[in-house]
Design a protein around this motif. Structure first.
Motif, PDB file in Angstrom:
ATOM      1  N   GLN A  25      31.015 -70.321 -30.209  1.00 46.87           N
ATOM      2  CA  GLN A  25      30.472 -71.675 -30.329  1.00 46.87           C
ATOM      3  C   GLN A  25      29.613 -71.826 -31.581  1.00 46.87           C
ATOM      4  O   GLN A  25      28.940 -70.894 -32.009  1.00 46.87           O
ATOM      5  CB  GLN A  25      29.654 -72.026 -29.091  1.00 46.87           C
ATOM      6  CG  GLN A  25      28.342 -71.282 -28.951  1.00 46.87           C
ATOM      7  CD  GLN A  25      27.634 -71.629 -27.641  1.00 46.87           C
ATOM      8  OE1 GLN A  25      28.276 -71.823 -26.614  1.00 46.87           O
ATOM      9  NE2 GLN A  25      26.322 -71.707 -27.680  1.00 46.87           N
ATOM     10  N   ASP A  70      22.058 -75.079 -27.588  1.00 46.45           N
ATOM     11  CA  ASP A  70      22.215 -74.049 -28.611  1.00 46.45           C
ATOM     12  C   ASP A  70      21.256 -72.901 -28.285  1.00 46.45           C
ATOM     13  O   ASP A  70      20.176 -72.792 -28.866  1.00 46.45           O
ATOM     14  CB  ASP A  70      21.906 -74.641 -29.990  1.00 46.45           C
ATOM     15  CG  ASP A  70      22.280 -73.701 -31.130  1.00 46.45           C
ATOM     16  OD1 ASP A  70      22.554 -72.517 -30.861  1.00 46.45           O
ATOM     17  OD2 ASP A  70      22.278 -74.145 -32.290  1.00 46.45           O
ATOM     18  N   PRO A  76      31.675 -67.057 -25.199  1.00 46.51           N
ATOM     19  CA  PRO A  76      31.360 -68.308 -25.909  1.00 46.51           C
ATOM     20  C   PRO A  76      30.293 -68.134 -26.983  1.00 46.51           C
ATOM     21  O   PRO A  76      30.277 -68.900 -27.962  1.00 46.51           O
ATOM     22  CB  PRO A  76      30.875 -69.232 -24.783  1.00 46.51           C
ATOM     23  CG  PRO A  76      31.505 -68.696 -23.554  1.00 46.51           C
ATOM     24  CD  PRO A  76      31.533 -67.212 -23.742  1.00 46.51           C
TER      25      PRO A  76
END
Length: 233
Positions: free
Chosen positions: A129, A3, A125
């Protein structure tokens, strides 16, 4: 799953600055109440966003000003697309801005450059995400990255700032778009220097940009037409 956005939030000073900005937005919207926001307040805020975004590019009149204001006005219809289909959303933003300004063949297309294409592919992304990071961090990273690798050539700045505002809307920070982030940046000053420092890629430059973006959001709360209306009530 890693992350990276959450990791950025842990940089010194970022978490506290972002928390303060989010609290300011929450207070504004709670005091006014989302259901009480009129179309006039929303339109005024989006107009402020568009004008400020143009001003950050040094534009105060002409077709590019009109295009940037038009872009901001379309954000309520495009915010969710930025979250769900980011590549199409960015292309749509550039097409809206560039019509009549850039060649038709270039509308909605990233620059024909291998480095830019690679950077854009790695950025997409980030828009999609899941992350534990506040949405403001996501929006700030997307804005700065698009500008730093000049994703679309002409029109990249307005598109990047519209994307940041749209992400704040899509992720529920400012669902109606009444806190004009670009106006906060304009009032705060130092926008170009912070972007330039971010482009270097050092931890300090990234941290300073994220803190700056949080401070800009706080200034945007103060500049919001909703805040002005509350002061008058």
């Amino acid at each position: 799953m890693t992350d990276p956005l959450a990791d950025l939030t842990r940089l010194e000073g970022v978490g506290s600055a972002v928390a303060a900005a989010m609290a300011a937005v929450d207070t504004l919207l709670r005091d006014r109440g989302l259901r009480q926001l009129g179309d006039e307040e929303v339109a005024g805020s989006l107009l402020s966003q568009g004008r400020a975004s143009a001003a950050l590019a040094g534009v105060t009149e002409g077709p590019e000003l009109l295009a940037t204001v038009r872009l901001a006005s379309e954000l309520p219809q495009l915010a969710d697309m930025l979250r769900e289909r980011p590549a199409q959303a960015l292309a749509r933003l550039h097409t809206l801005w560039g019509r009549g300004i850039v060649p038709d063949a270039d509308l909605g297309h990233p620059r024909d450059d291998a480095v830019a294409a690679r950077r854009l592919a790695s950025l997409l992304p980030v828009l999609r995400q899941p992350s534990e990071a506040p949405a403001l961090v996501r929006a700030a990273v997307v804005e700065a990255d698009l500008i730093c690798f000049n994703a679309f050539g002409r029109g990249t700045g307005p598109v990047a700032r519209a994307a940041a505002q749209g992400l704040l809307m899509a992720y529920g920070v400012d669902p109606r778009g009444v806190v004009p982030l670009a106006e906060g940046h304009r009032l705060l000053g130092g926008y170009q220097s912070r972007i330039a420092a971010y482009a270097v890629g050092s931890g300090g430059g990234v941290r300073d940009w994220l803190v700056h973006s949080a401070q800009a959001l706080t200034r945007a709360v103060e500049a919001s037409p909703v805040a002005e209306r509350l002061r008058q009530d």
